[in-house]
Design a protein around this motif. Structure first.
Motif, PDB file in Angstrom:
ATOM      1  N   LEU A  54      24.133  -9.091  29.726  1.00  0.00           N
ATOM      2  CA  LEU A  54      25.293  -8.201  29.763  1.00  0.00           C
ATOM      3  C   LEU A  54      26.446  -8.780  30.586  1.00  0.00           C
ATOM      4  O   LEU A  54      27.565  -8.320  30.482  1.00  0.00           O
ATOM      5  CB  LEU A  54      24.899  -6.831  30.315  1.00  0.00           C
ATOM      6  CG  LEU A  54      23.978  -6.014  29.424  1.00  0.00           C
ATOM      7  CD1 LEU A  54      23.616  -4.705  30.110  1.00  0.00           C
ATOM      8  CD2 LEU A  54      24.610  -5.745  28.070  1.00  0.00           C
ATOM      9  N   ARG A  55      26.169  -9.791  31.390  1.00  0.00           N
ATOM     10  CA  ARG A  55      27.209 -10.388  32.224  1.00  0.00           C
ATOM     11  C   ARG A  55      28.341 -10.971  31.367  1.00  0.00           C
ATOM     12  O   ARG A  55      29.494 -10.988  31.771  1.00  0.00           O
ATOM     13  CB  ARG A  55      26.607 -11.477  33.107  1.00  0.00           C
ATOM     14  CG  ARG A  55      27.625 -12.045  34.067  1.00  0.00           C
ATOM     15  CD  ARG A  55      27.001 -12.813  35.162  1.00  0.00           C
ATOM     16  NE  ARG A  55      26.444 -11.828  36.090  1.00  0.00           N
ATOM     17  CZ  ARG A  55      25.503 -12.090  36.969  1.00  0.00           C
ATOM     18  NH1 ARG A  55      24.994 -13.276  37.061  1.00  0.00           N
ATOM     19  NH2 ARG A  55      25.075 -11.150  37.779  1.00  0.00           N
ATOM     20  N   ASN A  56      28.032 -11.445  30.175  1.00  0.00           N
ATOM     21  CA  ASN A  56      29.045 -12.034  29.291  1.00  0.00           C
ATOM     22  C   ASN A  56      29.571 -11.049  28.256  1.00  0.00           C
ATOM     23  O   ASN A  56      30.310 -11.438  27.361  1.00  0.00           O
ATOM     24  CB  ASN A  56      28.465 -13.268  28.591  1.00  0.00           C
ATOM     25  CG  ASN A  56      28.130 -14.360  29.568  1.00  0.00           C
ATOM     26  OD1 ASN A  56      28.845 -14.575  30.535  1.00  0.00           O
ATOM     27  ND2 ASN A  56      27.026 -15.035  29.339  1.00  0.00           N
ATOM     28  N   MET A  57      29.191  -9.805  28.364  1.00  0.00           N
ATOM     29  CA  MET A  57      29.589  -8.772  27.405  1.00  0.00           C
ATOM     30  C   MET A  57      30.982  -8.244  27.743  1.00  0.00           C
ATOM     31  O   MET A  57      31.228  -7.834  28.874  1.00  0.00           O
ATOM     32  CB  MET A  57      28.585  -7.625  27.481  1.00  0.00           C
ATOM     33  CG  MET A  57      28.856  -6.493  26.537  1.00  0.00           C
ATOM     34  SD  MET A  57      28.407  -6.878  24.864  1.00  0.00           S
ATOM     35  CE  MET A  57      26.735  -7.434  25.068  1.00  0.00           C
ATOM     36  N   PRO A  58      31.904  -8.254  26.808  1.00  0.00           N
ATOM     37  CA  PRO A  58      33.235  -7.684  27.056  1.00  0.00           C
ATOM     38  C   PRO A  58      33.171  -6.151  26.957  1.00  0.00           C
ATOM     39  O   PRO A  58      33.343  -5.566  25.888  1.00  0.00           O
ATOM     40  CB  PRO A  58      34.097  -8.291  25.952  1.00  0.00           C
ATOM     41  CG  PRO A  58      33.127  -8.581  24.849  1.00  0.00           C
ATOM     42  CD  PRO A  58      31.811  -8.890  25.498  1.00  0.00           C
ATOM     43  N   MET A  59      32.875  -5.497  28.061  1.00  0.00           N
ATOM     44  CA  MET A  59      32.653  -4.042  28.084  1.00  0.00           C
ATOM     45  C   MET A  59      33.838  -3.252  27.538  1.00  0.00           C
ATOM     46  O   MET A  59      33.661  -2.226  26.904  1.00  0.00           O
ATOM     47  CB  MET A  59      32.327  -3.574  29.504  1.00  0.00           C
ATOM     48  CG  MET A  59      31.068  -4.147  30.060  1.00  0.00           C
ATOM     49  SD  MET A  59      29.655  -3.669  29.055  1.00  0.00           S
ATOM     50  CE  MET A  59      28.340  -4.438  29.965  1.00  0.00           C
ATOM     51  N   ALA A  60      35.037  -3.740  27.777  1.00  0.00           N
ATOM     52  CA  ALA A  60      36.229  -3.024  27.315  1.00  0.00           C
ATOM     53  C   ALA A  60      36.285  -2.926  25.799  1.00  0.00           C
ATOM     54  O   ALA A  60      36.924  -2.037  25.246  1.00  0.00           O
ATOM     55  CB  ALA A  60      37.488  -3.710  27.840  1.00  0.00           C
ATOM     56  N   SER A  61      35.585  -3.820  25.094  1.00  0.00           N
ATOM     57  CA  SER A  61      35.644  -3.817  23.633  1.00  0.00           C
ATOM     58  C   SER A  61      34.540  -2.978  22.984  1.00  0.00           C
ATOM     59  O   SER A  61      34.446  -2.934  21.764  1.00  0.00           O
ATOM     60  CB  SER A  61      35.596  -5.250  23.091  1.00  0.00           C
ATOM     61  OG  SER A  61      34.312  -5.804  23.296  1.00  0.00           O
ATOM     62  N   LEU A  62      33.728  -2.291  23.782  1.00  0.00           N
ATOM     63  CA  LEU A  62      32.749  -1.379  23.201  1.00  0.00           C
ATOM     64  C   LEU A  62      33.504  -0.238  22.521  1.00  0.00           C
ATOM     65  O   LEU A  62      34.543   0.202  23.012  1.00  0.00           O
ATOM     66  CB  LEU A  62      31.826  -0.825  24.288  1.00  0.00           C
ATOM     67  CG  LEU A  62      30.993  -1.854  25.047  1.00  0.00           C
ATOM     68  CD1 LEU A  62      30.117  -1.148  26.075  1.00  0.00           C
ATOM     69  CD2 LEU A  62      30.164  -2.699  24.116  1.00  0.00           C
ATOM     70  N   ASP A  63      32.982   0.232  21.404  1.00  0.00           N
ATOM     71  CA  ASP A  63      33.698   1.309  20.713  1.00  0.00           C
ATOM     72  C   ASP A  63      32.746   2.367  20.189  1.00  0.00           C
ATOM     73  O   ASP A  63      31.573   2.125  19.966  1.00  0.00           O
ATOM     74  CB  ASP A  63      34.573   0.751  19.590  1.00  0.00           C
ATOM     75  CG  ASP A  63      33.803   0.343  18.372  1.00  0.00           C
ATOM     76  OD1 ASP A  63      33.817   1.113  17.400  1.00  0.00           O
ATOM     77  OD2 ASP A  63      33.207  -0.744  18.382  1.00  0.00           O
TER      78      ASP A  63
END
Length: 81
Positions: A54-63
């Motif tokens: 999850l460290r490389n996951m772009p959280m802002a792009s979750l929808d």
């Protein structure tokens, strides 16, 4: 990244960080279970302390299927607590 031309002929750059289906799936795991609590508490900033993959996951792009997370909340990442 892909390009799209708007109605006045300007090139607009759009970014897609995660495939839509994957982004919605991760949203369903992380946000959906606590969405009611977030809404009831009137939170405006979500802080993530991701580990591992999850460290490389772009959280802002979750929808949620309609909007990206960044369109509803300020999103902050912290590398460690």
């Amino acid at each position: 990244m892909f390009k799209e031309t708007n109605n006045v002929g300007l090139v607009v750059k759009k970014f897609c960080f995660l495939p839509t289906g994957r982004s919605q799936q991760i949203y369903g795991w992380l946000i959906k279970p606590v969405k009611t609590e977030i809404d009831n508490s009137k939170v405006d900033t979500l802080v993530f302390v991701p580990e591992g993959l999850l460290r490389n996951m772009p959280m802002a792009s979750l929808d949620d299927g309609k909007d990206y997370l960044i369109q509803k909340y300020a999103v902050a990442l912290s590398p460690d607590v």
